[in-house]
Design a protein around this motif. Sequence first.
Motif, mmCIF file in Angstrom:
data_model
loop_
_atom_site.group_PDB
_atom_site.id
_atom_site.type_symbol
_atom_site.label_atom_id
_atom_site.label_comp_id
_atom_site.label_asym_id
_atom_site.label_seq_id
_atom_site.Cartn_x
_atom_site.Cartn_y
_atom_site.Cartn_z
ATOM 1 N N GLU B 113 0.841 -1.211 0.000
ATOM 2 C CA GLU B 113 0.000 0.000 0.000
ATOM 3 C C GLU B 113 0.873 1.256 0.000
ATOM 4 N N MET B 114 1.941 1.217 0.828
ATOM 5 C CA MET B 114 2.846 2.374 0.892
ATOM 6 C C MET B 114 3.521 2.592 -0.458
ATOM 7 N N GLN B 115 3.913 1.466 -1.074
ATOM 8 C CA GLN B 115 4.572 1.548 -2.379
ATOM 9 C C GLN B 115 3.630 2.166 -3.412
ATOM 10 N N ASP B 116 2.367 1.713 -3.389
ATOM 11 C CA ASP B 116 1.383 2.241 -4.342
ATOM 12 C C ASP B 116 1.190 3.744 -4.148
ATOM 13 N N ARG B 117 1.072 4.127 -2.883
ATOM 14 C CA ARG B 117 0.851 5.554 -2.587
ATOM 15 C C ARG B 117 2.067 6.392 -3.019
ATOM 16 N N ALA B 118 3.272 5.889 -2.716
ATOM 17 C CA ALA B 118 4.497 6.617 -3.100
ATOM 18 C C ALA B 118 4.576 6.724 -4.619
ATOM 19 N N ASP B 119 4.287 5.627 -5.314
ATOM 20 C CA ASP B 119 4.312 5.646 -6.784
ATOM 21 C C ASP B 119 3.311 6.678 -7.312
ATOM 22 N N PHE B 120 2.135 6.691 -6.680
ATOM 23 C CA PHE B 120 1.082 7.603 -7.146
ATOM 24 C C PHE B 120 1.500 9.068 -7.003
ATOM 25 N N VAL B 121 2.000 9.428 -5.817
ATOM 26 C CA VAL B 121 2.330 10.860 -5.620
ATOM 27 C C VAL B 121 3.558 11.258 -6.440
ATOM 28 N N LEU B 122 4.502 10.326 -6.604
ATOM 29 C CA LEU B 122 5.675 10.656 -7.424
ATOM 30 C C LEU B 122 5.272 10.852 -8.880
ATOM 31 N N LYS B 123 4.305 10.045 -9.321
ATOM 32 C CA LYS B 123 3.800 10.210 -10.682
ATOM 33 C C LYS B 123 3.050 11.540 -10.794
ATOM 34 N N ARG B 124 2.332 11.886 -9.716
ATOM 35 C CA ARG B 124 1.555 13.137 -9.724
ATOM 36 C C ARG B 124 2.460 14.370 -9.870
ATOM 37 N N VAL B 125 3.663 14.288 -9.315
ATOM 38 C CA VAL B 125 4.589 15.424 -9.442
ATOM 39 C C VAL B 125 5.554 15.221 -10.629
ATOM 40 N N ASN B 126 5.184 14.286 -11.482
ATOM 41 C CA ASN B 126 5.961 14.019 -12.716
ATOM 42 C C ASN B 126 7.382 13.544 -12.446
ATOM 43 N N LEU B 127 7.527 12.686 -11.452
ATOM 44 C CA LEU B 127 8.839 12.081 -11.184
ATOM 45 C C LEU B 127 8.654 10.571 -11.257
ATOM 46 N N VAL B 128 9.030 9.981 -12.344
ATOM 47 C CA VAL B 128 8.781 8.539 -12.473
ATOM 48 C C VAL B 128 10.065 7.711 -12.487
ATOM 49 N N ASP B 129 11.184 8.349 -12.788
ATOM 50 C CA ASP B 129 12.414 7.562 -12.913
ATOM 51 C C ASP B 129 13.430 7.842 -11.808
ATOM 52 N N ALA B 130 12.983 8.459 -10.738
ATOM 53 C CA ALA B 130 13.973 8.875 -9.735
ATOM 54 C C ALA B 130 13.784 8.172 -8.394
ATOM 55 N N HIS B 131 12.964 7.124 -8.364
ATOM 56 C CA HIS B 131 12.610 6.476 -7.089
ATOM 57 C C HIS B 131 13.828 6.121 -6.240
ATOM 58 N N HIS B 132 14.856 5.572 -6.895
ATOM 59 C CA HIS B 132 15.977 5.036 -6.105
ATOM 60 C C HIS B 132 17.177 5.973 -6.051
ATOM 61 N N LYS B 133 16.993 7.186 -6.585
ATOM 62 C CA LYS B 133 18.086 8.155 -6.509
ATOM 63 C C LYS B 133 18.072 8.832 -5.139
ATOM 64 N N PHE B 134 19.240 9.372 -4.753
ATOM 65 C CA PHE B 134 19.330 10.094 -3.485
ATOM 66 C C PHE B 134 19.222 11.596 -3.764
ATOM 67 N N PRO B 135 18.800 12.384 -2.766
ATOM 68 C CA PRO B 135 18.605 13.822 -3.011
ATOM 69 C C PRO B 135 19.818 14.509 -3.658
ATOM 70 N N SER B 136 21.026 14.063 -3.289
ATOM 71 C CA SER B 136 22.219 14.710 -3.852
ATOM 72 C C SER B 136 22.410 14.376 -5.337
ATOM 73 N N GLU B 137 21.669 13.385 -5.820
ATOM 74 C CA GLU B 137 21.846 12.956 -7.219
ATOM 75 C C GLU B 137 20.817 13.582 -8.180
ATOM 76 N N ILE B 138 19.920 14.403 -7.614
ATOM 77 C CA ILE B 138 18.881 14.983 -8.489
ATOM 78 C C ILE B 138 18.967 16.516 -8.465
ATOM 79 N N SER B 139 18.344 17.152 -9.467
ATOM 80 C CA SER B 139 18.429 18.614 -9.592
ATOM 81 C C SER B 139 17.561 19.309 -8.540
#
Lengths: 220, 255
Positions: B113-139
Amino acid sequence: MKSLILKEIDELIFGSLGIIIFISFFIGAVITIQTALNLTNPIIPKYLIGFTARQSLILEFSPTFVSIVMAGKVGSYITSSIGSMRVTEQIDALDVMGVNALNYLVFPKIIAMLFYPFAIAISMFVGISGGWIAGVFGGFLTSADFVEGLQLDFSPFQVTYAFIKTLVFAFVLATVPSYHGFYMKGGALEVGKASTTAFVWTSVVIIVSNYILTQLLLGQ
Amino acid sequence: MIEVNDIHKSFDDAHILKGITTSFQKGKTNLIIGQSGSGKTVFLKCLLGLFTPEEGTISYDGKIYNDLTDAEKRDLRQEMGMVFQGSALFDSMSVEGNVKFPLEMFTKQSKSEMQDRADFVLKRVNLVDAHHKFPSEISGGMQKRVAIARAIVMNPKYLFCDEPNSGLDPKTAIVIDNLIKEITEEYDITTIINTHDMNSVMEIGEKILFLKDGLKAWEGTNKEIFKTDNETVTDFVYSSDLFKKVRQMYIEERN
């Protein structure tokens, strides 16, 4: 919380074993060589070298000196990691979410440091082994003399005393740096200053509590 | 809806908030603007419950914060989402870990359920390929989107943003502004944004509160701010030549 505790054990205890083993081995070796070089009187038996190495390592070097080193290694890590979280508003983020930030960040470190006596036990063993290697292979005494010295007048309470001290120092190592990190103000420069201050105060508290505990536990 | 009634806040001898009364509507993007040192951040932290005002009350859909028990305050905090100026993502966690964090702390959802919710909100903010990246690795822009995802993952009633587009290029800033506005309308959230960005004021300011020296100097909408004759506001909002020209054109067009 369980995963946080395991992560802290890995970071604080296993991550420190390398430096603890390295320092303990060579200090044990140096204590043995120094004692051997200063016991020049032929009347004094050689096994006193092993005895001195054991007493120095178990009573003071491993619990106290290693803890001072850990104040630098573990203490500055704790202060800088918590301090960086303060600077980058990560602690505010925890507060806003309704997470008890102090409990979330500090409690796992205190629990992890309960395993610190195991690291000190390893330090004692490696230190004595270093002393034995340096003494025997350096030609200062025989292996039998060293082992006889190790067993001479051995009181198990000395080990208990060392571990009681270690537990107190573990608590100090987890809490004093956490305090300095958690309540720091400012930016990146202040994180560095807080780490230095934490190291100084952790060392001071360890030295003073060492004196008090020694007086309480071993004093007449 | 959040209602603020005559709040005062001081630190030592400095009287920062000197009696602010206002309200923030549900489903609207409410902006707080003002010069540095005008009390915006202190005001926002009072709204978040991080600072307690010495006088006055803040009520959240009728619940007065000071009258709540500690447990009720904790529950209320879980109805709040916050996007910090520097994103405030947890460095030691991946993007997905950051988004799941509130769920792990406060819900009894299963892992899937947590995974589904996380996937949903990340998709909602248009972030689909960054799940396993760390904050220092993204813009910076992606970090802001993760911060928004983390802020909305618990379906908050109130969303607070402290300068959400500071440090971002103008194009990304507009994307973030629009995302916040869309989410506000979509989930019917009371959103309050602390900003210096005049583009945000013009684009998404459905209600604008202008603070000066710890007092409410003006409030209105982004349409009204063009027409206002309040010199304090116009001096601040139209301080750049570009905005002065835009306003001039607007007034000329009206005439």
